[in-house]
Design an enzyme around this catalytic site. Sequence first.
Site, short mmCIF file in Angstrom:
data_model
loop_
_atom_site.label_atom_id
_atom_site.label_comp_id
_atom_site.label_asym_id
_atom_site.label_seq_id
_atom_site.Cartn_x
_atom_site.Cartn_y
_atom_site.Cartn_z
N ASP A 155 0.86 -1.18 0.00
CA ASP A 155 0.00 0.00 0.00
C ASP A 155 0.91 1.24 0.00
O ASP A 155 2.08 1.17 0.38
CB ASP A 155 -0.86 -0.05 1.27
CG ASP A 155 -1.65 1.20 1.49
OD1 ASP A 155 -2.32 1.66 0.55
OD2 ASP A 155 -1.59 1.74 2.62
N ASP B 104 -0.41 5.19 0.75
CA ASP B 104 -0.77 6.17 1.81
C ASP B 104 -0.80 5.53 3.19
O ASP B 104 -1.52 4.56 3.43
CB ASP B 104 -2.14 6.78 1.51
CG ASP B 104 -2.12 7.65 0.26
OD1 ASP B 104 -1.03 7.96 -0.24
OD2 ASP B 104 -3.22 8.01 -0.21
N ASP C 293 -2.00 -0.67 5.97
CA ASP C 293 -2.33 -0.06 7.26
C ASP C 293 -3.82 0.03 7.54
O ASP C 293 -4.22 0.32 8.66
CB ASP C 293 -1.73 1.36 7.34
CG ASP C 293 -2.45 2.34 6.42
OD1 ASP C 293 -2.64 2.00 5.24
OD2 ASP C 293 -2.84 3.42 6.88
MG MG Z 1 -3.16 3.09 3.42
#
Ligand code: MG
Length: 272
Positions: A8, A10, A213
Amino acid sequence: MKLVIFSDLDGSLLNYDDYSFEEARPALEKIRRWEIPLILTTSKTRAEVEIILGEMGFEEPFIIENGAALFFPAGYRGWDMANGIAMKSYGVMQLGMPYAEIRTFVKRMTPRFKIRGFGDCSVQEIADMTGLPYDKAVLAKEREFTEPFLLGEEKDIEDLKYLASKDKIKIVRGGMFYHFMGIHQDKGEAVKITKSIFRRRIGEEVRFVGIGDSANDIPMLEHVDIPVLIPHADGRFEHVDLPNLTRAGSPGSKGWNEVVEGILDDFERRCD
Ligand SMILES: [Mg+2]
């Protein structure tokens, strides 16, 4: 044994607040030196990912807009990607619903719900909402499949999810926004397709790492051998229940670097 890393952007490889990957440079340098495929797997658009890959100096396959499509650069590792849709510089596998269809649904819902999607915003408004500089907000608005949005009344989410499902659209929560997308796409499905391509080309002796996240990363983490969870900026972890989960010690690019260096060191020891 070989490694392939899905990550991922961001809040994982890029910091949540300043979108920087500077602190991940040591691990990125090793990945480059050892020619480990790094597949960016993100809710960002193709235009955004192309710029980030350029800044990192990588030419690798990538998965955009939450698993909506997988792009393989033409001639990547000399592979023939005859089963994808051929675009000028990519072989493409598409799972997502076209953006125009998603926008039609959003417009139908706006009289009833307080939805603010990227398609309703000017570039400056997207820059203000996301903290992206103006030139990067332009790229974030170049959507092909999915619509990030804010919802004025949190209590409306279940009703909106129900109405979306009737149009074969689902709602997934990312770090900062909800996202409308076609029901047939998620990061996990795109990761499954990518894994089968790599297995066919480089053999069964490959271990897949996945790093994320947020809730939209869970389908990706469920489909890899080494799932890694990066904490949010406040140190809190998304609720993920996987037996072999590795938790990074810090948020963003710093945590990403620490955990990837650990995996690479371990990998190097096994290969010696
Ligand atoms: Mg993310």
